[in-house]
Design a protein around this motif. Structure first.
Motif, mmCIF file in Angstrom:
data_model
loop_
_atom_site.group_PDB
_atom_site.id
_atom_site.type_symbol
_atom_site.label_atom_id
_atom_site.label_comp_id
_atom_site.label_asym_id
_atom_site.label_seq_id
_atom_site.Cartn_x
_atom_site.Cartn_y
_atom_site.Cartn_z
ATOM 1 N N SER A 122 6.552 -2.189 6.984
ATOM 2 C CA SER A 122 6.023 -2.254 5.623
ATOM 3 C C SER A 122 5.606 -0.861 5.200
ATOM 4 C CB SER A 122 4.827 -3.199 5.511
ATOM 5 O OG SER A 122 3.687 -2.605 6.067
ATOM 6 N N GLU A 123 5.619 -0.647 3.900
ATOM 7 C CA GLU A 123 5.173 0.625 3.358
ATOM 8 C C GLU A 123 4.525 0.279 2.026
ATOM 9 O OE1 GLU A 123 7.533 4.398 4.112
ATOM 10 O OE2 GLU A 123 7.705 4.188 1.957
ATOM 11 N N TYR A 124 3.413 -0.382 2.117
ATOM 12 C CA TYR A 124 2.903 -1.032 0.925
ATOM 13 C C TYR A 124 1.427 -1.358 1.102
ATOM 14 C CZ TYR A 124 2.017 -5.052 -2.101
ATOM 15 O OH TYR A 124 1.486 -5.903 -3.008
ATOM 16 N N ILE A 125 0.719 -1.233 0.013
ATOM 17 C CA ILE A 125 -0.667 -1.693 -0.006
ATOM 18 C C ILE A 125 -0.818 -2.624 -1.196
ATOM 19 C CG2 ILE A 125 -3.085 -1.031 -0.346
ATOM 20 C CD1 ILE A 125 -2.433 1.674 0.810
ATOM 21 N N ARG A 155 1.710 -7.969 5.118
ATOM 22 C CA ARG A 155 1.259 -6.980 4.140
ATOM 23 C C ARG A 155 2.062 -7.052 2.854
ATOM 24 N NH1 ARG A 155 0.751 -1.258 6.824
ATOM 25 N NH2 ARG A 155 -0.307 -0.830 4.862
ATOM 26 N N GLU A 211 6.073 -7.543 8.976
ATOM 27 C CA GLU A 211 4.914 -7.448 8.076
ATOM 28 C C GLU A 211 5.287 -7.804 6.647
ATOM 29 O OE1 GLU A 211 3.178 -3.556 8.570
ATOM 30 O OE2 GLU A 211 3.030 -3.791 10.733
ATOM 31 N N ARG A 253 0.077 3.900 2.601
ATOM 32 C CA ARG A 253 0.722 2.590 2.609
ATOM 33 C C ARG A 253 1.652 2.429 3.805
ATOM 34 N NH1 ARG A 253 4.885 2.546 -2.491
ATOM 35 N NH2 ARG A 253 5.805 4.590 -2.230
ATOM 36 N N ARG A 254 1.949 3.558 4.473
ATOM 37 C CA ARG A 254 2.789 3.438 5.658
ATOM 38 C C ARG A 254 1.959 3.355 6.939
ATOM 39 N NH1 ARG A 254 8.188 6.979 7.114
ATOM 40 N NH2 ARG A 254 8.843 5.635 8.805
ATOM 41 N N VAL A 258 11.202 0.130 9.431
ATOM 42 C CA VAL A 258 9.872 0.164 8.822
ATOM 43 C C VAL A 258 9.466 -1.274 8.496
ATOM 44 C CG1 VAL A 258 8.484 1.015 6.886
ATOM 45 C CG2 VAL A 258 10.293 2.453 7.840
#
Lengths: 264, 407
Positions: free
Chosen positions: B379-382, B168, B138, A48-49, B377
């Motif tokens: 984004s750190e996500y799906i 995202r 994002e 996810r990063r 950062v």
């Protein structure tokens, strides 16, 4: 003994380093130095990063030649872990996948049931499945049956740096499971990494302890040395440890000799 | 529309009701809070503990904690680092519409305030999103004034589907709705819902929210739970500090999140920490002052109470405050903020909700973080789709559960 004489394999790939490095929680521009100082051949990566075309793609910071170990962090069910694993493969991250299924936002403890389910599906699809799990022997056996390439029990809650809280249960897994046991999560100091290697773990995965250190590359180097020391100690066989107390002056089995003397 | 001065504790007939005692639990704890009861000894004890209980959280919000701000900051920084490393997440709000049917006396969007009203059409939304995405962001937070008629669920859903083309991570800060509507917006791509309760002082709430659906206190209180039932991943909480006793409000916001997370352990929790700000036309009543030191105390208390929670620091605050608090307790910071309607791609066509203090661009915030050894950062996500309705593509059209509130 140096690393070259003590290789191990995972999913058909040979490694000489037993240090799996995490890439989260620290600056991207330190990743290369950390990998080099750690001598790591495998680095985890939260998919996810990994941005898809955006600014600061973590993939650009991983040195060539290092095996990527994408993880499924963010997955709360087996189905979500499977989706993330497939996406990792599509993005060219290879066939290794570390399964993390977490449905507790507070303690981030892994869900063993869902992890087994995801392992079964992904192993069938040809992934080298490395499941992160709570150290439970029954679940570990199920992971073996499901096709896992190793078992990755936590030592303590992830990110806690609390050390080997689950020592007894990890020892059981090391004794009973015929796959590499890679201790993951909770290791806070190089001495603790050394200790799990002395116990017979095949490898150690560390992230937070390095990410939150004062000097990331230096701490990575310290872990490397500790892991190598622990491995050497394990291979050499630990020596006898004497108890602090003296031997009893009247041995409990002394009566046997008394019987011999009396001819009974 | 609700009659003026209806009972703020009573639901309107068309509102979804969740059977729960959570509200009573939180309000009772807030009412029982005696800030003067705590001493320095209590604070020292909390600082020496590994975990922070609700009682410890109350102590950290008390005046007794004020002399310990430095010690608390040290511990807060350790906790933030342990859970988030040096990562700081960037986002920007996108205001879609400033029409509002509520009369909240402190808010620039309120229905009685004579401001330039506007809403973005599809082309304007896309132009704004394209302009924001070009900055490298994002994550976007979509906001509207609270007018289900001028910005209905379908309209917000259209914005979410468009946003998925450019971002995202999509968060929502819109009016509270039923769980079915949240499920629809989740299917459209939104995964995070923030609702400010404003104040948890029910009596004061009734005095400040004079008209509109927002006057119904419990419907707002249970919005996060309805959103979780709708399938979203995370929910955000906030008290607007300065509307009532800020210590009691911060305690209630923390406990609101705490009890809900116990009920929904998978929920990702976040806090926003706004203070009241001047608004257009400046006709707000005299509100309570919360100093920067007191705000910092609140932010750090949230951090120690729920160390895993995201904490957003608003552009309402000064750059000096924001620059430092991200290194201590906050994990998310807005950048390139426009609080009017439009303005990212061209000239704003509608007035803003409040005045911002920190108007730095994305690049400037990025540089600030990097210079402080923080990792920005984006984004750190799906987005993993919706459990409710699998297989719905982001751009596929499907019908919302209702485009206006049920009659």
């Amino acid at each position: 003994m140096n690393n070259q004489q003590d290789p191990w394999t995972l999913g058909g790939h040979a490694f000489t380093s037993r240090f799996i490095l995490g890439s989260g929680k620290y600056s991207l521009d330190l990743i290369k130095a950390a990998v080099e100082q750690a001598g790591a051949q495998m680095i985890t990566l939260a998919l996810r990063r990994a941005s898809q075309g955006g600014k600061d793609n973590i993939l650009d910071y991983v040195p060539p030649g290092v095996t990527l170990l994408p993880n499924t962090s963010g997955a709360r069910t087996a189905a979500e872990a499977v989706r993330i694993a497939r996406l990792a493969r599509e993005l060219g991250c290879g066939d290794f996948i570390k399964i993390e299924v977490i449905r507790d936002a507070k303690y981030l403890l892994p869900d063993n049931y869902e992890t087994v389910k995801a392992t079964e599906i992904l192993a069938r699809e040809g992934f080298v499945v490395m499941p992160y799990m709570y150290p439970d022997l029954n679940a570990a056996r199920d992971l073996v049956s499901a096709g896992a390439a190793c078992v990755m029990p936590l030592a303590a809650p992830i990110g806690s740096n609390r050390g080997i809280c689950a020592r007894d249960f990890i020892e059981i897994l090391i004794r009973e499971i015929d796959l590499p046991i890679i201790v993951d999560a909770g290791i806070g100091k190089p001495s603790q990494a050394c200790e799990v290697m002395e116990m017979g773990a095949a490898a150690v995965m560390v992230n937070t302890a390095i990410a939150t250190a004062g000097d990331v590359p230096v701490m990575a180097a310290a872990f490397k040395l500790a892991i190598e020391a622990g491995r050497s100690a394990y291979l050499s066989g630990l020596g006898r440890v004497l108890a602090n107390s003296a031997s009893a002056s009247s041995p409990l089995t002394g009566f046997l000799r008394e019987g011999e003397e009396s001819g009974e | 529309m609700t009659a003026i001065l209806s009972d703020p504790g009573t639901y309107l007939p068309d509102m979804e009701i969740i059977e729960s005692e959570l509200l009573e639990q939180v309000l009772a704890a807030a009412a029982a809070f005696q800030p003067e009861r705590y001493s320095g000894e209590d604070i020292r004890r909390v600082l020496n503990q590994r975990e922070c209980s609700p009682e410890d959280f109350a102590a950290l919000l008390s005046p007794a904690a004020a002399p310990f701000l430095e010690e608390i900051a040290q511990k807060a920084q350790q906790e933030t680092s342990r859970h988030f490393g040096n990562s700081v997440y960037l986002f920007t709000p996108l205001y879609l519409s400033n029409y509002c049917e509520n009369y909240c006396v402190y808010c620039g969007f309120n229905s009685r305030n004579r401001i330039q009203r506007s809403r973005l059409n599809r082309e304007e939304m896309e132009a704004e999103m394209r302009a924001i995405a070009a900055t490298g962001l994002e994550e976007v937070l979509l906001l509207t004034g609270e007018s289900p008629h001028m910005a209905d669920v379908e309209y917000i859903g259209e914005a979410c589907r468009l946003a998925r083309k450019y971002f995202r991570v999509i968060g929502l800060e819109v009016y509270p709705m039923d769980s079915e509507a949240y499920a629809y917006l989740h299917q459209c791509g939104a995964d995070f819902v923030t609702v400010f309760q404003e104040t948890y002082d029910l009596e004061q709430y009734g005095k400040l929210h004079l008209e509109g659906r927002k006057r119904v206190f419990p419907y707002r209180f249970y919005a996060q739970e309805r959103a979780l039932r709708g399938g979203v991943r995370g929910v955000g909480f906030a008290a607007l500090l300065g509307l009532a006793d800020f210590r009691r409000d911060a305690l209630a916001a923390g406990l609101h999140a705490y009890f809900l997370q116990r009920k929904y352990p998978r929920a990702e929790i976040s806090f926003s920490c706004p203070r009241v700000r001047p608004i257009v036309n400046h006709d707000q009543p005299q509100l309570l002052t919360v100093t920067e030191a007191q705000l910092l105390q609140v932010v750090m208390a949230y951090r120690l109470f729920m160390p895993f929670a995201g904490i957003t620091i608003s552009s309402r605050e000064s750059r000096r405050f924001r620059d430092h608090v991200v290194g201590i307790a906050a994990t998310k910071i807005s950048a390139g903020v426009e609080v009017g309607i439009g303005g990212h791609a061209g000239k704003a066509k509608g007035d803003e909700q409040f005045e911002i203090d920190d108007g730095r661009s994305v690049g400037e915030i990025y540089e600030m973080l990097a210079s402080r050894n923080m990792q920005p950062v984006m984004s750190e996500y799906i987005y993993l789709g919706s459990e409710q309705k699998k297989g719905v593509a982001a751009n596929e059209s499907f019908n919302p559960p209702g485009t206006t509130p049920k009659k």
